[in-house]
Design a protein around this motif. Structure first.
Motif, PDB file in Angstrom:
ATOM      1  N   VAL A  54       0.840  -1.200   0.000  1.00  0.00           N
ATOM      2  CA  VAL A  54       0.000   0.000   0.000  1.00  0.00           C
ATOM      3  C   VAL A  54       0.874   1.249   0.000  1.00  0.00           C
ATOM      4  N   ASP A  55       0.376   2.302  -0.606  1.00  0.00           N
ATOM      5  CA  ASP A  55       1.045   3.604  -0.547  1.00  0.00           C
ATOM      6  C   ASP A  55       0.828   4.181   0.849  1.00  0.00           C
ATOM      7  N   THR A  56       1.710   3.839   1.753  1.00  0.00           N
ATOM      8  CA  THR A  56       1.519   4.209   3.156  1.00  0.00           C
ATOM      9  C   THR A  56       1.552   5.728   3.367  1.00  0.00           C
ATOM     10  N   ALA A  57       2.212   6.447   2.500  1.00  0.00           N
ATOM     11  CA  ALA A  57       2.267   7.904   2.645  1.00  0.00           C
ATOM     12  C   ALA A  57       0.901   8.544   2.465  1.00  0.00           C
ATOM     13  N   SER A  58      -0.015   7.834   1.814  1.00  0.00           N
ATOM     14  CA  SER A  58      -1.350   8.384   1.584  1.00  0.00           C
ATOM     15  C   SER A  58      -2.343   7.953   2.656  1.00  0.00           C
ATOM     16  N   VAL A  59      -1.942   7.113   3.591  1.00  0.00           N
ATOM     17  CA  VAL A  59      -2.855   6.589   4.610  1.00  0.00           C
ATOM     18  C   VAL A  59      -3.082   7.645   5.688  1.00  0.00           C
ATOM     19  N   THR A  60      -4.347   8.023   5.866  1.00  0.00           N
ATOM     20  CA  THR A  60      -4.701   8.985   6.907  1.00  0.00           C
ATOM     21  C   THR A  60      -5.395   8.322   8.088  1.00  0.00           C
ATOM     22  N   ALA A  61      -6.005   7.160   7.851  1.00  0.00           N
ATOM     23  CA  ALA A  61      -6.727   6.456   8.912  1.00  0.00           C
ATOM     24  C   ALA A  61      -6.391   4.978   8.845  1.00  0.00           C
ATOM     25  N   LEU A  62      -6.100   4.393   9.997  1.00  0.00           N
ATOM     26  CA  LEU A  62      -5.648   3.014  10.070  1.00  0.00           C
ATOM     27  C   LEU A  62      -6.395   2.296  11.181  1.00  0.00           C
ATOM     28  N   VAL A  63      -6.873   1.092  10.884  1.00  0.00           N
ATOM     29  CA  VAL A  63      -7.575   0.257  11.856  1.00  0.00           C
ATOM     30  C   VAL A  63      -6.771  -1.020  12.038  1.00  0.00           C
ATOM     31  N   ILE A  64      -6.433  -1.324  13.273  1.00  0.00           N
ATOM     32  CA  ILE A  64      -5.694  -2.547  13.584  1.00  0.00           C
ATOM     33  C   ILE A  64      -6.650  -3.526  14.249  1.00  0.00           C
ATOM     34  N   GLY A  65      -6.778  -4.719  13.639  1.00  0.00           N
ATOM     35  CA  GLY A  65      -7.664  -5.739  14.176  1.00  0.00           C
ATOM     36  C   GLY A  65      -6.898  -6.796  14.953  1.00  0.00           C
ATOM     37  N   TYR A  66      -7.344  -8.030  14.854  1.00  0.00           N
ATOM     38  CA  TYR A  66      -6.783  -9.112  15.670  1.00  0.00           C
ATOM     39  C   TYR A  66      -5.287  -9.293  15.389  1.00  0.00           C
ATOM     40  N   TRP A  67      -4.515  -9.305  16.455  1.00  0.00           N
ATOM     41  CA  TRP A  67      -3.066  -9.493  16.318  1.00  0.00           C
ATOM     42  C   TRP A  67      -2.582 -10.738  17.056  1.00  0.00           C
ATOM     43  N   GLY A  68      -3.508 -11.536  17.550  1.00  0.00           N
ATOM     44  CA  GLY A  68      -3.122 -12.733  18.281  1.00  0.00           C
ATOM     45  C   GLY A  68      -3.351 -12.556  19.769  1.00  0.00           C
ATOM     46  N   ALA A  69      -3.178 -13.638  20.499  1.00  0.00           N
ATOM     47  CA  ALA A  69      -3.344 -13.636  21.949  1.00  0.00           C
ATOM     48  C   ALA A  69      -2.281 -14.531  22.556  1.00  0.00           C
ATOM     49  N   SER A  70      -2.161 -14.485  23.877  1.00  0.00           N
ATOM     50  CA  SER A  70      -1.099 -15.247  24.541  1.00  0.00           C
ATOM     51  C   SER A  70      -1.247 -16.744  24.302  1.00  0.00           C
ATOM     52  N   TYR A  71      -2.492 -17.209  24.058  1.00  0.00           N
ATOM     53  CA  TYR A  71      -2.706 -18.630  23.786  1.00  0.00           C
ATOM     54  C   TYR A  71      -2.557 -18.950  22.302  1.00  0.00           C
TER      55      TYR A  71
END
Length: 302
Positions: A54-71
């Motif tokens: 992605v053209d990260t320089a153009s990103v104004t809004a970012l959503v981070i979803g599931y990144w894992g859990a300790s299990y």
């Protein structure tokens, strides 16, 4: 609420990153979402592909979803990755950290660490939303850019509440804190909120939400005489254990007729007191739906 993933964020459609789906990239600005799934590709690998695609320089809004859990063997907290890549996102203004439904992770099971580095790495950040409170830490910080700060949690640690109250945020307009229950780490007291309620902090604040709390009556009693209320346009004490006691404190306290919105949904207020609230604030948009009649409980905990 929290039972569906975001479809829109800061007025932009949320588009999930899928580098191998063969589809054309979306036309126009979007809020990109980056996430993995349980026991699937490690989040750092997805993030690396996203940054390379992605053209990260153009990103104004970012959503981070599931990144894992300790299990989950692929658990990896995303904040260090975001900080490391900050130079590639010069126009990032809005960030949602933890867009997960209960199918992915119950809100109080979302595992966080320190989010303080985000404000140093992204000094132009205007909005931060954080869902989940387990392990969440924050140090007092300064930002002249931040306008919206929101914490959605079934238990917000007192250290986070105190850090917010001690931060230098001259242009903050909107502050939401779902305080939660002590059973899930929500150990903040009304005293911890005193710097916010005093009116000495956050001179630009216009919307305040102190919500989803087991101490909702005590909070209402403190709010009833809080200097900060005079400058607010919107006040929310929703989702918690607000009863007639807290509602009567609001009625007996300072005038609230200047408000545009008063959100008290999911409450334990009797119908006669609800009528008194509506009669006392005829020009205010009041949310009183979701009145309960059983033992008081907060709307969002686990």
């Amino acid at each position: 609420m929290i039972d569906e993933n975001l479809a829109e964020y800061v007025g932009l459609p949320v588009v999930g990153f899928e580098a191998d789906d063969g589809e054309e990239p979306p036309a126009g600005p979007v809020a990109w979402k980056v996430a993995t799934e349980f026991d699937e590709e490690p989040f750092p690998d997805v993030w690396k592909r996203f940054c390379a695609t992605v053209d990260t320089a153009s990103v104004t809004a970012l959503v981070i979803g599931y990144w894992g859990a300790s299990y989950d063997e692929h658990h990896h907290y995303p904040v260090p990755l975001l900080v490391e890549a900050a130079a590639s996102f010069p126009n990032l203004r809005s960030l949602f950290l933890g867009d997960m439904t209960y199918q992915e992770s119950e809100i109080s099971w979302i595992e966080h660490e320190d989010v303080s580095p985000l404000f140093r790495a992204f000094p132009a950040l205007e909005r931060l939303d954080v869902r989940g409170g387990s392990g969440l830490t924050l140090q007092p910080f300064a930002s002249a850019s931040l306008r919206v700060l929101r914490f959605e949690s079934g238990g917000l640690p007192a250290g986070v509440v105190r850090a917010v109250a001690a931060s230098d945020l001259p242009n903050l307009e909107h502050l939401d804190m779902w305080l939660g229950t002590e059973n899930y780490g929500g150990d903040a007291t009304v005293a911890d909120l005193a710097p916010v309620l005093s009116g000495d902090r956050f001179p630009s604040l216009r919307r305040l939400g102190l919500e989803d709390s087991e101490l909702q009556d005590e909070i209402a009693e403190a709010v009833a005489g809080a200097p900060v209320v005079a400058r607010l346009e919107s006040l929310s004490l929703a989702m918690g254990t607000l009863t007639d006691r807290g509602a009567e404190a609001l009625l007996a306290g300072q005038p609230l007729t200047h408000l545009r919105e008063l959100d008290l949904h999911h409450n334990f207020i009797s119908e006669p007191i609800q009528r008194r609230i509506r009669e006392a604030l005829p020009g205010v948009e009041i949310a009183l739906e979701g009145a309960q009649r059983d033992v008081p409980y907060i709307e969002v905990s686990e």
